[in-house]
Design a protein around this motif. Structure first.
Motif, PDB file in Angstrom:
ATOM      1  N   GLU A 233     -11.836  78.646 -69.107  1.00 20.48           N
ATOM      2  CA  GLU A 233     -10.937  79.306 -68.205  1.00 20.48           C
ATOM      3  C   GLU A 233     -10.983  78.508 -66.919  1.00 20.48           C
ATOM      4  N   ARG A 234     -12.160  77.929 -66.623  1.00 19.26           N
ATOM      5  CA  ARG A 234     -12.229  77.005 -65.526  1.00 19.26           C
ATOM      6  C   ARG A 234     -11.413  75.705 -65.439  1.00 19.26           C
ATOM      7  N   ALA A 235     -11.382  75.245 -66.662  1.00 14.58           N
ATOM      8  CA  ALA A 235     -10.561  73.934 -66.951  1.00 14.58           C
ATOM      9  C   ALA A 235      -9.217  74.447 -66.991  1.00 14.58           C
ATOM     10  N   LYS A 236      -8.387  75.573 -67.314  1.00 17.61           N
ATOM     11  CA  LYS A 236      -7.300  76.166 -67.434  1.00 17.61           C
ATOM     12  C   LYS A 236      -7.012  76.198 -66.272  1.00 17.61           C
ATOM     13  N   THR A 237      -7.844  76.986 -65.133  1.00 14.65           N
ATOM     14  CA  THR A 237      -7.621  77.382 -63.669  1.00 14.65           C
ATOM     15  C   THR A 237      -7.537  76.186 -62.905  1.00 14.65           C
ATOM     16  N   VAL A 238      -8.268  75.269 -63.019  1.00  9.77           N
ATOM     17  CA  VAL A 238      -8.167  73.817 -62.426  1.00  9.77           C
ATOM     18  C   VAL A 238      -7.208  73.030 -62.695  1.00  9.77           C
ATOM     19  N   GLY A 239      -6.852  73.104 -63.891  1.00 11.36           N
ATOM     20  CA  GLY A 239      -5.577  72.276 -64.434  1.00 11.36           C
ATOM     21  C   GLY A 239      -4.253  72.950 -63.761  1.00 11.36           C
ATOM     22  N   ALA A 240      -4.246  73.971 -63.802  1.00 11.89           N
ATOM     23  CA  ALA A 240      -3.015  74.613 -62.967  1.00 11.89           C
ATOM     24  C   ALA A 240      -2.972  74.450 -61.482  1.00 11.89           C
ATOM     25  N   ALA A 241      -4.181  74.565 -61.081  1.00 13.45           N
ATOM     26  CA  ALA A 241      -4.240  74.080 -59.551  1.00 13.45           C
ATOM     27  C   ALA A 241      -4.089  72.456 -59.253  1.00 13.45           C
ATOM     28  N   LEU A 242      -4.346  71.658 -60.125  1.00 12.78           N
ATOM     29  CA  LEU A 242      -4.115  70.336 -60.071  1.00 12.78           C
ATOM     30  C   LEU A 242      -2.724  69.914 -60.107  1.00 12.78           C
ATOM     31  N   ASN A 243      -1.816  70.791 -61.188  1.00 15.29           N
ATOM     32  CA  ASN A 243      -0.649  70.630 -61.327  1.00 15.29           C
ATOM     33  C   ASN A 243       0.459  71.015 -60.191  1.00 15.29           C
ATOM     34  N   ALA A 244      -0.036  71.966 -59.477  1.00 14.55           N
ATOM     35  CA  ALA A 244       0.275  72.627 -58.110  1.00 14.55           C
ATOM     36  C   ALA A 244       0.099  71.601 -56.994  1.00 14.55           C
ATOM     37  N   VAL A 245      -0.646  70.763 -56.916  1.00 13.78           N
ATOM     38  CA  VAL A 245      -1.103  69.705 -55.873  1.00 13.78           C
ATOM     39  C   VAL A 245       0.347  69.358 -55.177  1.00 13.78           C
ATOM     40  N   PRO A 246       1.185  68.791 -55.904  1.00 13.68           N
ATOM     41  CA  PRO A 246       2.598  68.294 -55.262  1.00 13.68           C
ATOM     42  C   PRO A 246       3.051  69.312 -54.240  1.00 13.68           C
ATOM     43  N   GLU A 247       3.284  70.428 -54.962  1.00 17.57           N
ATOM     44  CA  GLU A 247       3.826  71.781 -54.164  1.00 17.57           C
ATOM     45  C   GLU A 247       3.116  71.832 -53.012  1.00 17.57           C
ATOM     46  N   LEU A 248       1.526  71.953 -53.176  1.00 16.78           N
ATOM     47  CA  LEU A 248       0.886  72.178 -52.008  1.00 16.78           C
ATOM     48  C   LEU A 248       0.915  71.114 -50.934  1.00 16.78           C
ATOM     49  N   GLN A 249       0.911  69.896 -51.001  1.00 18.93           N
ATOM     50  CA  GLN A 249       1.371  68.798 -50.376  1.00 18.93           C
ATOM     51  C   GLN A 249       2.782  69.001 -49.480  1.00 18.93           C
ATOM     52  N   HIS A 250       3.667  69.402 -50.389  1.00 17.60           N
ATOM     53  CA  HIS A 250       4.932  69.686 -49.798  1.00 17.60           C
ATOM     54  C   HIS A 250       4.806  70.759 -48.677  1.00 17.60           C
ATOM     55  N   TRP A 251       4.211  71.845 -49.117  1.00 16.41           N
ATOM     56  CA  TRP A 251       4.227  73.145 -48.185  1.00 16.41           C
ATOM     57  C   TRP A 251       3.318  72.496 -47.029  1.00 16.41           C
ATOM     58  N   LEU A 252       2.196  71.758 -47.080  1.00 16.03           N
ATOM     59  CA  LEU A 252       1.379  71.692 -45.971  1.00 16.03           C
ATOM     60  C   LEU A 252       2.183  70.574 -44.981  1.00 16.03           C
ATOM     61  N   ARG A 253       2.903  69.798 -45.640  1.00 20.21           N
ATOM     62  CA  ARG A 253       3.841  68.921 -44.638  1.00 20.21           C
ATOM     63  C   ARG A 253       4.820  69.711 -43.876  1.00 20.21           C
ATOM     64  N   GLN A 254       5.522  70.671 -44.455  1.00 23.06           N
ATOM     65  CA  GLN A 254       6.203  71.545 -43.709  1.00 23.06           C
ATOM     66  C   GLN A 254       5.605  72.315 -42.652  1.00 23.06           C
ATOM     67  N   VAL A 255       4.278  72.615 -43.121  1.00 28.57           N
ATOM     68  CA  VAL A 255       3.572  73.613 -41.892  1.00 28.57           C
ATOM     69  C   VAL A 255       3.277  72.670 -40.724  1.00 28.57           C
ATOM     70  N   ARG A 256       2.832  71.356 -41.135  1.00 22.24           N
ATOM     71  CA  ARG A 256       2.595  70.542 -40.054  1.00 22.24           C
ATOM     72  C   ARG A 256       3.802  69.993 -39.248  1.00 22.24           C
ATOM     73  N   GLN A 257       5.059  69.820 -39.910  1.00 23.15           N
ATOM     74  CA  GLN A 257       6.231  69.629 -39.166  1.00 23.15           C
ATOM     75  C   GLN A 257       6.492  70.812 -38.168  1.00 23.15           C
ATOM     76  N   ARG A 258       6.520  71.903 -38.665  1.00 21.63           N
ATOM     77  CA  ARG A 258       6.961  72.838 -37.590  1.00 21.63           C
ATOM     78  C   ARG A 258       6.030  73.017 -36.759  1.00 21.63           C
ATOM     79  N   ALA A 259       4.522  72.777 -36.706  1.00 22.49           N
ATOM     80  CA  ALA A 259       3.763  72.739 -35.684  1.00 22.49           C
ATOM     81  C   ALA A 259       3.832  71.964 -34.748  1.00 22.49           C
ATOM     82  N   VAL A 260       4.237  70.669 -35.261  1.00 22.67           N
ATOM     83  CA  VAL A 260       4.557  69.537 -34.363  1.00 22.67           C
ATOM     84  C   VAL A 260       5.848  69.806 -33.489  1.00 22.67           C
ATOM     85  N   GLN A 261       6.958  70.434 -34.324  1.00 22.79           N
ATOM     86  CA  GLN A 261       8.184  70.869 -33.684  1.00 22.79           C
ATOM     87  C   GLN A 261       7.854  71.773 -32.379  1.00 22.79           C
ATOM     88  N   GLU A 262       7.137  72.674 -32.935  1.00 20.69           N
ATOM     89  CA  GLU A 262       6.617  73.771 -31.806  1.00 20.69           C
ATOM     90  C   GLU A 262       6.077  73.126 -30.764  1.00 20.69           C
TER      91      GLU A 262
END
Length: 92
Positions: A22-51
Motif C-alpha cells: 500500500e505504501r508503494a502504491k500510494t507513493v507511486g501515485a503521489a510521484l505520478n502526480a508531481v507534474p500536476e502539483l508543480q503546475h498548481w504550485l506555479r499557478q498559486v505563486r503566479q497569483r500571489a505575485v500578481q496580487e
C-alpha cells in the motif's frame, strides 16, 4: 532521507502507515502526480505575485521579498517559466 523537506512534512505518514504494498502504491501515485502539483504550485505563486503587484509593489520589491530578481518576478507574474520547463510547458 527519513523526513521529507519542510513544506511536505504533513506527507510523512506515507512512509510510516500501511503495509509495504500500500505504501508503494500510494507513493507511486503521489510521484505520478508531481507534474500536476508543480503546475498548481506555479499557478498559486503566479497569483500571489500578481496580487502583490496589484497592491502596488514593484517587481523589484517583489523579487526582493520572494528571493528572486525583478525580471524573474515579472516572468512569474506573466506565467512564464525558464530553463528546461519552459520548453515542456509551452507544448501544453
Amino acid at each position: 532521507m527519513t523526513t521529507p523537506p519542510s513544506p511536505f512534512e504533513n506527507l510523512k505518514h506515507l512512509a510510516e502507515e500501511g503495509d509495504a504494498t500500500e505504501r508503494a502504491k500510494t507513493v507511486g501515485a503521489a510521484l505520478n502526480a508531481v507534474p500536476e502539483l508543480q503546475h498548481w504550485l506555479r499557478q498559486v505563486r503566479q497569483r500571489a505575485v500578481q496580487e502583490m503587484h496589484d497592491d502596488g509593489l514593484s517587481y523589484a520589491d517583489i523579487g526582493k521579498a520572494i528571493g528572486t530578481s525583478r525580471v524573474r518576478a515579472h516572468q512569474i507574474a506573466e506565467g512564464r517559466t525558464t530553463g528546461k520547463r519552459a520548453g515542456e510547458e509551452s507544448a501544453t
